[in-house]
Design a protein around this motif. Structure first.
Motif, PDB file in Angstrom:
ATOM      1  N   PRO A 126       0.831  -1.225   0.000  1.00 11.98           N
ATOM      2  CA  PRO A 126       0.000   0.000   0.000  1.00 11.98           C
ATOM      3  C   PRO A 126       0.856   1.262   0.000  1.00 11.98           C
ATOM      4  O   PRO A 126       1.986   1.273   0.490  1.00 11.98           O
ATOM      5  CB  PRO A 126      -0.811  -0.118   1.300  1.00 11.98           C
ATOM      6  N   GLN A 127       0.297   2.315  -0.548  1.00 11.91           N
ATOM      7  CA  GLN A 127       0.942   3.631  -0.549  1.00 11.91           C
ATOM      8  C   GLN A 127       0.457   4.410   0.665  1.00 11.91           C
ATOM      9  O   GLN A 127      -0.740   4.511   0.918  1.00 11.91           O
ATOM     10  CB  GLN A 127       0.597   4.385  -1.831  1.00 11.91           C
ATOM     11  N   LEU A 128       1.403   4.958   1.422  1.00 11.31           N
ATOM     12  CA  LEU A 128       1.070   5.776   2.594  1.00 11.31           C
ATOM     13  C   LEU A 128       1.078   7.244   2.190  1.00 11.31           C
ATOM     14  O   LEU A 128       2.057   7.745   1.638  1.00 11.31           O
ATOM     15  CB  LEU A 128       2.066   5.536   3.718  1.00 11.31           C
ATOM     16  N   ILE A 129      -0.030   7.934   2.471  1.00 12.24           N
ATOM     17  CA  ILE A 129      -0.162   9.359   2.154  1.00 12.24           C
ATOM     18  C   ILE A 129      -0.419  10.115   3.452  1.00 12.24           C
ATOM     19  O   ILE A 129      -1.309   9.734   4.228  1.00 12.24           O
ATOM     20  CB  ILE A 129      -1.331   9.597   1.175  1.00 12.24           C
ATOM     21  N   ASN A 130       0.374  11.139   3.711  1.00 10.56           N
ATOM     22  CA  ASN A 130       0.146  11.958   4.906  1.00 10.56           C
ATOM     23  C   ASN A 130      -0.386  13.324   4.496  1.00 10.56           C
ATOM     24  O   ASN A 130       0.120  13.950   3.567  1.00 10.56           O
ATOM     25  CB  ASN A 130       1.433  12.102   5.731  1.00 10.56           C
ATOM     26  N   VAL A 131      -1.419  13.758   5.185  1.00  9.99           N
ATOM     27  CA  VAL A 131      -2.088  15.025   4.871  1.00  9.99           C
ATOM     28  C   VAL A 131      -1.923  15.948   6.082  1.00  9.99           C
ATOM     29  O   VAL A 131      -2.428  15.650   7.164  1.00  9.99           O
ATOM     30  CB  VAL A 131      -3.581  14.808   4.565  1.00  9.99           C
ATOM     31  N   HIS A 132      -1.234  17.071   5.880  1.00 10.19           N
ATOM     32  CA  HIS A 132      -0.959  17.990   6.989  1.00 10.19           C
ATOM     33  C   HIS A 132      -1.871  19.217   6.972  1.00 10.19           C
ATOM     34  O   HIS A 132      -2.032  19.870   8.003  1.00 10.19           O
ATOM     35  CB  HIS A 132       0.503  18.444   6.947  1.00 10.19           C
ATOM     36  N   GLU A 133      -2.419  19.551   5.789  1.00  6.85           N
ATOM     37  CA  GLU A 133      -3.236  20.763   5.752  1.00  6.85           C
ATOM     38  C   GLU A 133      -4.566  20.552   6.461  1.00  6.85           C
ATOM     39  O   GLU A 133      -5.079  19.427   6.520  1.00  6.85           O
ATOM     40  CB  GLU A 133      -3.476  21.237   4.307  1.00  6.85           C
ATOM     41  N   PRO A 134      -5.135  21.625   7.038  1.00 10.11           N
ATOM     42  CA  PRO A 134      -6.400  21.479   7.775  1.00 10.11           C
ATOM     43  C   PRO A 134      -7.576  21.247   6.824  1.00 10.11           C
ATOM     44  O   PRO A 134      -7.903  22.091   5.992  1.00 10.11           O
ATOM     45  CB  PRO A 134      -6.538  22.820   8.502  1.00 10.11           C
ATOM     46  N   LEU A 135      -8.198  20.086   6.919  1.00  9.19           N
ATOM     47  CA  LEU A 135      -9.380  19.751   6.129  1.00  9.19           C
ATOM     48  C   LEU A 135     -10.503  19.383   7.085  1.00  9.19           C
ATOM     49  O   LEU A 135     -10.274  18.686   8.085  1.00  9.19           O
ATOM     50  CB  LEU A 135      -9.099  18.561   5.206  1.00  9.19           C
ATOM     51  N   ASN A 136     -11.719  19.846   6.787  1.00  6.79           N
ATOM     52  CA  ASN A 136     -12.833  19.379   7.601  1.00  6.79           C
ATOM     53  C   ASN A 136     -13.145  17.939   7.217  1.00  6.79           C
ATOM     54  O   ASN A 136     -12.611  17.396   6.239  1.00  6.79           O
ATOM     55  CB  ASN A 136     -14.052  20.303   7.476  1.00  6.79           C
ATOM     56  N   SER A 137     -14.020  17.290   7.968  1.00  3.87           N
ATOM     57  CA  SER A 137     -14.256  15.854   7.771  1.00  3.87           C
ATOM     58  C   SER A 137     -14.812  15.549   6.378  1.00  3.87           C
ATOM     59  O   SER A 137     -14.469  14.525   5.770  1.00  3.87           O
ATOM     60  CB  SER A 137     -15.209  15.318   8.843  1.00  3.87           C
ATOM     61  N   ARG A 138     -15.648  16.440   5.859  1.00  9.10           N
ATOM     62  CA  ARG A 138     -16.211  16.223   4.524  1.00  9.10           C
ATOM     63  C   ARG A 138     -15.118  16.316   3.454  1.00  9.10           C
ATOM     64  O   ARG A 138     -15.055  15.485   2.544  1.00  9.10           O
ATOM     65  CB  ARG A 138     -17.303  17.261   4.255  1.00  9.10           C
TER      66      ARG A 138
END
Length: 391
Positions: A126-138
């Motif tokens: 699997p590819q691991l992706i990290n998301v640091h920017e603020p995103l709401n749940s939607r």
């Protein structure tokens, strides 16, 4: 004094629940009976009724309501099926996404499966992706879905390099389904990548004469029942030689389609080994199609019922308008052949295999999260509070 348990329920409350459940069951039963009666009238009318084919708008492109479907001979045939798996773990200050996709490639000779290959391999890392920017749940949910679809489309394009591949099946629609993709630059950029990837896949399949299909397992669409309500019922009453009882039954029961999905109605209308008429996707909400450019008028769909004890499956495909019926017949017979091994599952075997190999066990992303956390100070990367209650 002994108090009642907090888990107990009073007799009146229990009776209210039982009444509620009974009413729900009765409503389902009544709606099913109305659909059955409606389908019976339509089947009686179809022998002497032709659909109003619309050559300009292409909303209806075939003249029969129901078509018999044979089985495609599985001889010297190579079929690819693509599916993906995804997990995500929201954390304070960071979101982790784990995604993979796989193409199962089945080769048949003389009606038998002779080989099963996989791209990129039998069990992709699997590819691991990290998301640091603020995103709401939607926004996060949309991003996760986009990342999975981009991975699937990349694998689908690579699978076209398989020798002599005849058909490629995607698990799900062949049209991007993201209605909310404009809330941020990241999502807009990903959406553009998805639409470009879809149109590239359409073009490559056309150039290589590969039949591209989307098999939607659990369609929630009501597109076909709207066509029945708006275009077909009035024509049936005008032109079909129905007895008075049939006319009355049609009038009395057609309102059930206002609360019906396509599959709920077609489960009564279609018998095993039959498909619905083909209809154009172009009348769907424009935002799903406007970014596909010239391809938007070449996407069509039908429903097919390969087995007795499962609801019809929605099948989407790409075709030039003059080739629609020929491609629909070819696609339906192929789906019928590949889905008829189990009388309660209307899904092609190659997609079942891809789904099983793409699935990701939940603990995989937790292991990765713990591995990252072990390298940080204790409070640096916390789970959300709902996942770490003290009791």
């Amino acid at each position: 004094m002994i108090s009642a348990s907090k888990d107990s329920i009073s007799l009146s409350e229990q009776q209210h629940l039982e009444d509620k459940i009974g009413k729900i069951a009765e409503k389902i039963r009544a709606q099913g009976e109305k659909r059955r009666l409606l389908a019976k009238v339509i089947r009686e009318a179809k022998k002497d009724f032709k659909l109003p084919v619309d050559d300009e708008k292409l909303q209806l492109v075939e003249s029969e309501m129901v078509y018999k479907v044979g089985k495609a001979p599985l001889e010297d045939l190579t079929i690819g099926g693509v599916d993906g798996g995804v997990l995500n773990k929201p954390l304070h200050g960071l979101d982790l996404i784990l995604v993979r996709a796989i193409a199962a490639i089945f080769s048949y000779e003389d009606g038998e499966l002779v080989s099963a290959d996989y791209h990129p391999n039998e069990m992709p890392i699997p590819q691991l992706i990290n998301v640091h920017e603020p995103l709401n749940s939607r926004e996060l949910d949309v991003l996760v879905g986009m990342k999975r679809q981009l991975k699937e489309l990349k694998v689908a394009e690579e699978a076209l390099e398989a020798p002599n591949i005849d058909a490629l099946m995607l698990d799900g629609s062949i049209v991007p389904q993201y209605t909310d993709h404009s809330s941020g630059a990241r999502l807009r950029e990903l959406y553009k990548e998805i639409t470009d990837s879809f149109t590239d896949l359409y073009r490559k399949c056309r150039n290589r004469d590969v039949l591209l299909l989307g098999a939607v397992k659990d369609s929630r669409s009501a597109r076909l029942v709207k066509i029945f309500r708006n275009k077909i019922f009035s024509k049936v009453l005008e032109n079909a030689d129905l007895p008075e009882a049939g006319v009355s039954s049609l009038d009395e029961n057609k309102d059930v389609l206002t609360v019906s999905r396509d599959t709920a109605f077609l489960d009564y209308l279609l018998e095993a080994g039959e498909r619905s008429f083909t209809f154009a996707y172009a009348d769907a909400p424009a935002h799903l199609l406007e970014d596909l450019k010239d391809w938007k008028n070449k996407i069509f769909a039908f429903y097919v019922k390969p087995v007795s004890y499962d609801r019809p499956a929605r099948v989407e495909f790409v075709a030039d308008p003059k080739q629609v019926s020929e491609k629909a017949g070819r696609a339906a017979s192929l789906i019928n052949s590949l889905s008829a091994d189990h009388e309660a599952c209307a899904l092609p075997s190659v997609l079942i295999e891809a789904d099983a190999r793409a699935a990701l066990p939940e603990e995989e992303i937790s292991i990765l999260r713990d591995n990252i956390a072990d390298r940080l100070e204790p409070s640096t990367m916390l789970d959300l509070r709902r996942e770490r209650r003290p009791f």
